[in-house]
Design a protein around this motif. Structure first.
Motif, short mmCIF file in Angstrom:
data_model
loop_
_atom_site.label_atom_id
_atom_site.label_comp_id
_atom_site.label_asym_id
_atom_site.label_seq_id
_atom_site.Cartn_x
_atom_site.Cartn_y
_atom_site.Cartn_z
N ILE A 1 19.94 -24.59 -17.34
CA ILE A 1 18.81 -23.88 -16.73
C ILE A 1 19.27 -23.08 -15.52
CG2 ILE A 1 16.65 -24.16 -15.46
CD1 ILE A 1 16.05 -26.56 -17.28
N GLU A 2 19.99 -23.75 -14.63
CA GLU A 2 20.39 -23.13 -13.37
C GLU A 2 21.38 -21.99 -13.58
OE1 GLU A 2 19.22 -23.73 -10.24
OE2 GLU A 2 17.73 -25.02 -11.21
N GLN A 3 22.23 -22.11 -14.61
CA GLN A 3 23.20 -21.05 -14.89
C GLN A 3 22.65 -20.00 -15.86
OE1 GLN A 3 26.67 -23.86 -15.82
NE2 GLN A 3 27.64 -22.30 -14.53
N LYS A 4 21.38 -20.16 -16.25
CA LYS A 4 20.72 -19.21 -17.14
C LYS A 4 21.50 -18.99 -18.43
CE LYS A 4 18.32 -16.73 -13.42
NZ LYS A 4 18.66 -17.70 -12.36
N ILE A 5 21.95 -20.10 -19.02
CA ILE A 5 22.70 -20.04 -20.27
C ILE A 5 21.76 -19.67 -21.41
CG2 ILE A 5 24.10 -21.33 -21.90
CD1 ILE A 5 25.47 -20.70 -19.19
N SER A 6 22.12 -18.64 -22.16
CA SER A 6 21.27 -18.17 -23.25
C SER A 6 21.76 -18.63 -24.62
CB SER A 6 21.18 -16.63 -23.24
OG SER A 6 22.47 -16.06 -23.48
N HIS A 7 23.07 -18.88 -24.74
CA HIS A 7 23.66 -19.26 -26.02
C HIS A 7 24.71 -20.35 -25.80
CE1 HIS A 7 21.97 -15.32 -26.91
NE2 HIS A 7 22.07 -15.59 -28.20
N ILE A 8 24.67 -21.38 -26.66
CA ILE A 8 25.64 -22.47 -26.56
C ILE A 8 26.36 -22.59 -27.90
CG2 ILE A 8 25.93 -24.95 -26.27
CD1 ILE A 8 23.53 -24.89 -24.37
N VAL A 9 27.66 -22.40 -27.86
CA VAL A 9 28.51 -22.58 -29.04
C VAL A 9 29.45 -23.73 -28.71
CG1 VAL A 9 30.13 -21.50 -30.65
CG2 VAL A 9 28.37 -20.12 -29.52
N ARG A 10 29.42 -24.80 -29.52
CA ARG A 10 30.20 -26.00 -29.22
C ARG A 10 30.42 -26.79 -30.50
NH1 ARG A 10 25.49 -29.18 -25.70
NH2 ARG A 10 23.99 -29.40 -27.39
N GLY A 11 31.06 -27.97 -30.37
CA GLY A 11 31.42 -28.77 -31.53
C GLY A 11 30.24 -29.47 -32.17
N ALA A 12 30.37 -29.73 -33.48
CA ALA A 12 29.29 -30.34 -34.25
C ALA A 12 29.06 -31.81 -33.90
CB ALA A 12 29.57 -30.21 -35.75
N ASP A 13 29.92 -32.41 -33.10
CA ASP A 13 29.66 -33.78 -32.65
C ASP A 13 28.46 -33.85 -31.71
OD1 ASP A 13 31.25 -32.28 -30.86
OD2 ASP A 13 32.00 -34.09 -29.88
N LEU A 14 28.00 -32.70 -31.23
CA LEU A 14 26.86 -32.66 -30.31
C LEU A 14 25.56 -32.22 -30.98
CD1 LEU A 14 28.72 -31.21 -27.19
CD2 LEU A 14 27.83 -33.53 -27.48
N LEU A 15 25.52 -32.25 -32.30
CA LEU A 15 24.30 -31.90 -33.01
C LEU A 15 23.14 -32.82 -32.64
CD1 LEU A 15 25.61 -31.01 -36.58
CD2 LEU A 15 24.23 -29.52 -35.12
N GLU A 16 23.38 -34.12 -32.67
CA GLU A 16 22.30 -35.07 -32.36
C GLU A 16 21.80 -34.93 -30.92
OE1 GLU A 16 22.27 -39.71 -31.45
OE2 GLU A 16 22.80 -39.29 -33.55
N PRO A 17 22.69 -34.89 -29.90
CA PRO A 17 22.19 -34.71 -28.53
C PRO A 17 21.42 -33.41 -28.32
CG PRO A 17 24.45 -35.50 -28.50
CD PRO A 17 24.13 -35.16 -29.92
#
Length: 315
Positions: A186-202
């Motif tokens: 929120i504070e960094q105004k992130i619009s898009h997150i691309v990351r590993g599939a191990d974080l699908l559930e979180p």
């Protein structure tokens, strides 16, 4: 920061490693995919060091990670943010949630939760326990049972996970990942997150927290995990080997092939900047395999052989 590859735009992406060890091939894939998607969309790419879990922090690892990113030509566009320096910010958000009666103390142990069937059943919500020496949980008011992922498609979350009240501050006084990652985005105004599939559930919990904080969630894309064998991801905890900072070009090329970026022969690129410049021009998330894991079979002459494993998007 390298001015030659820097671009500007409304897209704001980020790479957020934990400093528990050096970067391995799997973390390079995550960094590279988020970097390329940001630059291909004329956006900015930020780096955040997620050192909130202080017992897991390895001395010198954060500096090593930044040095490695530079060696691979992955230069960030703004000042690096360290979670360990933002405790007052996290407390402000937690205080707001508490004032809205959304947070409560919980004394349940892992053993007790295991006896509940492996998922916390909101046992302490109405007990009015002491705020001291207990974990703090967030009342789940906006459960997310499915969401759309730019790579994995529709991701379905089991109801027990979606409706679970989860910890936002640990019993030992440390802020929990699920809270701080949303606050930072929120504070960094992130619009898009691309990351590993191990974080699908979180991701489902994070989307729900954005909603509870009346903030729009970013768009998500989860790239397949690099695994040594099915279900055994490359990770610092599993002692995955660090990538080579002294000869980065072959490993960078292998990571691009892993993501199915249609690059030319390795011999056509004289250095990492030339390779990245071309990769930015041709990169698309549509190229990335729509699977959750890819097995690394071998490494020959700086190149991997890959084997996609499965594509289910039900957690």
């Amino acid at each position: 920061m390298s001015p030659s590859l820097k671009q500007t735009g409304s897209y704001r992406g980020r790479f957020a490693p934990s400093p528990s060890g050096p970067l391995h091939f799997g973390s390079l894939v995550a960094a590279l995919s988020s970097y390329l998607d940001a630059k291909a969309n004329q956006g900015k790419w930020l780096v955040r060091i997620e050192d909130i879990d202080t017992p897991r922090v390895v001395m010198g690892a954060a500096d090593n990670i930044l040095t490695t990113l530079e060696a691979y030509g992955l230069y960030w566009d703004e000042k690096v943010v360290y979670q360990s320096q933002r405790h007052a910010l996290y407390q402000d958000y937690l205080t707001t949630l508490k004032s809205d009666s959304l947070v409560y103390p919980c004394q349940c142990t892992r053993k007790q939760i295991k006896a509940m069937g492996g998922f916390y059943n909101n046992h302490c919500r109405a007990l009015a326990l002491s705020w001291q020496d207990n974990a703090l949980r967030l009342q789940q008011r906006c459960p997310v049972t499915e969401f759309n992922d730019a790579i994995q498609g529709t991701v379905v979350i089991p109801p027990a996970i979606a409706h679970e009240d989860y910890i936002v501050k640990r019993r030992d006084g440390l802020f929990a990942y699920q809270l701080v990652v949303v606050v930072d985005d929120i504070e960094q105004k992130i619009s898009h997150i691309v990351r590993g599939a191990d974080l699908l559930e979180p991701t489902a919990r994070q989307i729900s927290l954005f909603q509870q904080l009346n903030q729009p969630p970013p768009e998500y894309a989860h790239v397949p995990l690099a695994v040594a064998e099915p279900g055994f991801k490359l990770s610092k905890q599993n002692h995955a080997p660090a990538i080579d900072n002294h000869n980065p070009l072959p490993t960078l090329y292998a990571a691009l092939r892993y993501l199915h970026v249609p690059v030319d022969s390795l011999h056509n690129y004289q250095d990492v900047d030339a390779l990245l410049t071309h990769a930015i021009d041709i990169f698309s998330l549509d190229h990335v395999p729509k699977v959750q894991e890819i097995q690394l079979d071998s490494l020959e002459n700086g190149d991997f052989a890959f084997r996609p494993l499965f594509s289910s998007t039900s957690i």
